[in-house]
Design a protein around this motif. Sequence first.
Motif, PDB file in Angstrom:
ATOM      1  N   LEU A   1       7.236  -0.961  -0.513  1.00  0.00           N
ATOM      2  CA  LEU A   1       7.064   0.151  -1.457  1.00  0.00           C
ATOM      3  C   LEU A   1       5.842   0.991  -1.086  1.00  0.00           C
ATOM      4  N   ALA A   2       4.759   0.314  -0.709  1.00  0.00           N
ATOM      5  CA  ALA A   2       3.552   1.042  -0.307  1.00  0.00           C
ATOM      6  C   ALA A   2       3.833   1.922   0.903  1.00  0.00           C
ATOM      7  N   LEU A   3       4.574   1.392   1.870  1.00  0.00           N
ATOM      8  CA  LEU A   3       4.920   2.179   3.059  1.00  0.00           C
ATOM      9  C   LEU A   3       5.779   3.382   2.696  1.00  0.00           C
ATOM     10  N   LEU A   4       6.781   3.176   1.845  1.00  0.00           N
ATOM     11  CA  LEU A   4       7.672   4.271   1.470  1.00  0.00           C
ATOM     12  C   LEU A   4       6.918   5.381   0.748  1.00  0.00           C
ATOM     13  N   VAL A   5       6.030   5.005  -0.163  1.00  0.00           N
ATOM     14  CA  VAL A   5       5.247   6.007  -0.888  1.00  0.00           C
ATOM     15  C   VAL A   5       4.316   6.740   0.070  1.00  0.00           C
ATOM     16  N   LEU A   6       3.738   6.007   1.021  1.00  0.00           N
ATOM     17  CA  LEU A   6       2.858   6.655   1.991  1.00  0.00           C
ATOM     18  C   LEU A   6       3.621   7.634   2.860  1.00  0.00           C
ATOM     19  N   PHE A   7       4.815   7.254   3.326  1.00  0.00           N
ATOM     20  CA  PHE A   7       5.624   8.168   4.130  1.00  0.00           C
ATOM     21  C   PHE A   7       5.949   9.433   3.337  1.00  0.00           C
ATOM     22  N   ALA A   8       6.255   9.264   2.054  1.00  0.00           N
ATOM     23  CA  ALA A   8       6.544  10.426   1.210  1.00  0.00           C
ATOM     24  C   ALA A   8       5.319  11.326   1.070  1.00  0.00           C
TER      25      ALA A   8
ATOM     26  N   ALA B   1      -1.799  -1.669   7.493  1.00  0.00           N
ATOM     27  CA  ALA B   1      -1.974  -2.897   6.710  1.00  0.00           C
ATOM     28  C   ALA B   1      -0.663  -3.308   6.059  1.00  0.00           C
ATOM     29  N   ALA B   2       0.026  -2.348   5.433  1.00  0.00           N
ATOM     30  CA  ALA B   2       1.309  -2.668   4.791  1.00  0.00           C
ATOM     31  C   ALA B   2       2.333  -3.119   5.824  1.00  0.00           C
ATOM     32  N   ALA B   3       2.368  -2.442   6.970  1.00  0.00           N
ATOM     33  CA  ALA B   3       3.326  -2.822   8.015  1.00  0.00           C
ATOM     34  C   ALA B   3       3.013  -4.214   8.559  1.00  0.00           C
ATOM     35  N   ALA B   4       1.725  -4.501   8.792  1.00  0.00           N
ATOM     36  CA  ALA B   4       1.341  -5.816   9.315  1.00  0.00           C
ATOM     37  C   ALA B   4       1.625  -6.914   8.294  1.00  0.00           C
TER      38      ALA B   4
END
Length: 596
Positions: free
Chosen positions: A296-303, A377-380
């Motif tokens: 979720l953190a990654l998706l929000v960051l991409f947005a 960090a989220a990806a790792a």
Amino acid sequence: MNKLAKALPLAAGGLALAAALFTMLPPGPVRGFDVDGFGRLPVLEGGRVKPADSVARNSLLMIRSQQSFRYQGRTVSADEWLLDVMFRPEVADQQPVFVINDPDVLGLMGMKQTSERYFSFRTIAPYLEEVQKQATAAHPIDAKLRTRFQSAVVNLFDRAYLYYRLKNTVQLEGAPLAAELAAPLAPGAASRQDALAELAFFRPLAPPPGAPADAWRSVGEALRRSPAAADAPDLRALAAAAAAWGAQDAGAFNAAVASLAGQVRAGRPAAVSQAGSEVLFNRAEPFYLGMVIYVLALLVLFASWAWKPQLLQPTAFALLVAGAIVHTGGLASRVILQGRPPVTNLYSSAVFVGWGAVLLGVVLERIYRKGFGTAVAAAAGFASLIVAHHLTGDGDTMEMMRAVLDSNFWLATHVVTITIGYSGTFLAGAIAIAYTLRRHVAPRLDPATTRTLVSMTYGVICFALFFSFIGTVLGGIWADQSWGRFWGWDPKENGALMIVLWNAIILHARWGGYVREKGIMAMAIFGNVITSLSWFGVNMLGVGLHSYGFMDKAFWALAAFIGSQLAIMGLCLLPRRFWKGQPAPERDAGHATGPA
């Protein structure tokens, strides 16, 4: 807008943490049966006391690769499945819990390969004699030398035998425990008691007062020691629970489970408390929930890179922090439940490596506030927890320690320190991958951001070198105490040295001017290859004094990971947007074109 920018991150992080707490709420009765109460009962299995819930989850995970399944339109939990296996085998035998993917194994049973992967015990039972014959022939062959079919048929037989042992742990199939208690000296009783003692997968009877804490008994052992044991209240309550589940009498079952819990609580209150805590941990599944929050953190960051970064970037960071809190809670819970430092086996090392990378990423994001700290960090964290998830298939991840590792001091110093070095090296590689993708995807590059990424990578490599070096030296001291030599060129020792040397090579190449930003980043990505080989690769060799972590199932996954890192290295070294007719100039971050 300012109020929303402050409220949205707090709300997102708060909701994520609330969801984690919600998972810990006790489930309601299953058709009126207190299945949760049964799952909380402590038993002895694998050398440690654990709740029946853990036995059920780990067993179903080994057999089906899942901790629950759908059957006849509803979800069957692991605890309910275990109750059926032990007390209603005629029902359990029809449930599709055996996962079979190998076409040759299916062919051995006269089946064609289709989209169906799950089969019931009743379906495979007619072919188990042939499966056992093939597995017996394959067993003497070293695991590394077996063919795909040999490995698959051994795996199927082992799972079928586990299922058979579970069916005959409390009572032999077709011989109710209540009947055994009613006639403990009947003809054939001794042989049945011996079979119960031999086949029992776990020991459900707590030690009597005054007995050692590890003197848990199987039903067979309790029966064959003395005919008077048939009058023991715990055996009577267990027999009542078995009969009630078989007859689907919810009231009688709940009363029997309550009686069992009360008897154990009176004699072994610590075991009941420990089992209850582990059930909460199992129910929360913090590492699975952590994976979800990191995604979720990654998706929000991409947005945020496309819309309202001032609003969404802090929200992504808040979700990352929430995921880190859940991850930390799960790690701390394992430490408390095991009474050990956080890294004790390959599974826990994957959890810890991800945790260390996430915390480093949180610190980097707080320093630089560019969003890249959150991304890597989220990806790792997600990647490491995925790896950990695929390492759970062998059962209990909190198993008893091997004798050579049974030292909390060295586990807390050498193992934790060197694993922090793994975290740092992987994080540096993740930042370098982000740099590479940004360099080729972004239409325009901000030199300040590029300098930030290079600076972050350099700082993390310094951090990783320090901890890798200290951890390797501590490992040598432990080896000297355990084996009488500081260094023996063991594959695991060589792997640890490779990480130290590679990080040192990166720093010296930078200091000597042999590489600039692209070169540093490409070398940081290759650090992922070095660390993966040193962390997982040496465990696939099955040689050396550190071969207690041997595994061969992940060979192709490791090979694919290494191939992907080499491909990204090549991409990093290519000119920016090389696929266009006129590549963009290499004057990135204020540096003139020159050595990589």
